[in-house]
Design an enzyme around this catalytic site. Structure first.
Site, short mmCIF file in Angstrom:
data_model
loop_
_atom_site.label_atom_id
_atom_site.label_comp_id
_atom_site.label_asym_id
_atom_site.label_seq_id
_atom_site.Cartn_x
_atom_site.Cartn_y
_atom_site.Cartn_z
N LYS A 33 0.83 -1.21 0.00
CA LYS A 33 0.00 0.00 0.00
C LYS A 33 0.86 1.26 0.00
CE LYS A 33 -4.35 -1.73 1.75
NZ LYS A 33 -5.36 -1.65 2.82
N HIS A 83 -5.37 -11.52 -1.26
CA HIS A 83 -6.69 -11.18 -1.83
C HIS A 83 -7.17 -12.24 -2.84
CE1 HIS A 83 -7.59 -7.39 0.07
NE2 HIS A 83 -6.32 -7.04 -0.10
#
Length: 162
Positions: A33, A83
């Site tokens: 991120k 994910h």
């Protein structure tokens, strides 16, 4: 996420050394991120297509960043796949079923639980029972049944409220 990862790992019977190693991966699972703009990550409203694509790339960035450190080579693939979904609809690679390691399944379960129960810029924290109910609907498609059962068991034994 690291705390929940450790709790799930313990409930699944992972030994202390493997849990400690996996906890490190959980601590670093979102390091990618750093490559996504805070204006996107902290946006209170719905993301547009380009913003959503930027957010999705964080998983690839995590794998790339961790993969550059020899000691984290195995963790890079595990954390970078957090994910992925059992039904193959996840990202970044669309892995399915047995192609997703148990370690990734553990971090994924912990990450989803944390995401739902934590306060976000766009909504408040979801209460524990509601969060577990939401997650239960994705068991078998997104979440591993054993990891979800381990999470429920571990949360029930927590000595403190969330």
């Amino acid at each position: 996420v690291a705390l929940y990862t450790d709790m799930i790992g313990e409930a699944l019977g992972l030994d202390a050394q493997r849990r400690r190693w996996l906890k490190r991966g959980a601590l670093l699972h979102d390091v990618g991120k750093l490559g996504v703009s805070n204006s996107v990550l902290d946006k209170a409203g719905a993301l547009d297509r380009d913003e959503w694509a930027a957010v999705r790339r964080h998983a690839e960035y995590t794998e790339t960043i961790l993969g550059r450190i020899n000691a984290f080579a195995e963790l890079a693939a595990i954390a970078g796949a957090h994910h992925e979904r059992l039904d193959g609809s996840g990202y970044p690679r669309g892995l399915k079923d047995e192609a997703i390691s148990i370690e990734t399944r553990i971090i994924t379960t912990a990450d989803i639980f944390d995401a739902i129960t934590a306060e976000r810029p766009y909504r408040g924290a979801i209460p524990l029972e509601q969060a577990l109910g939401m997650m239960e609907k994705t068991v078998g498609s997104a979440l591993d049944p054993d990891c979800f059962a381990a999470l429920k068991s571990a949360v029930a034994r927590m000595p403190f409220p969330l």
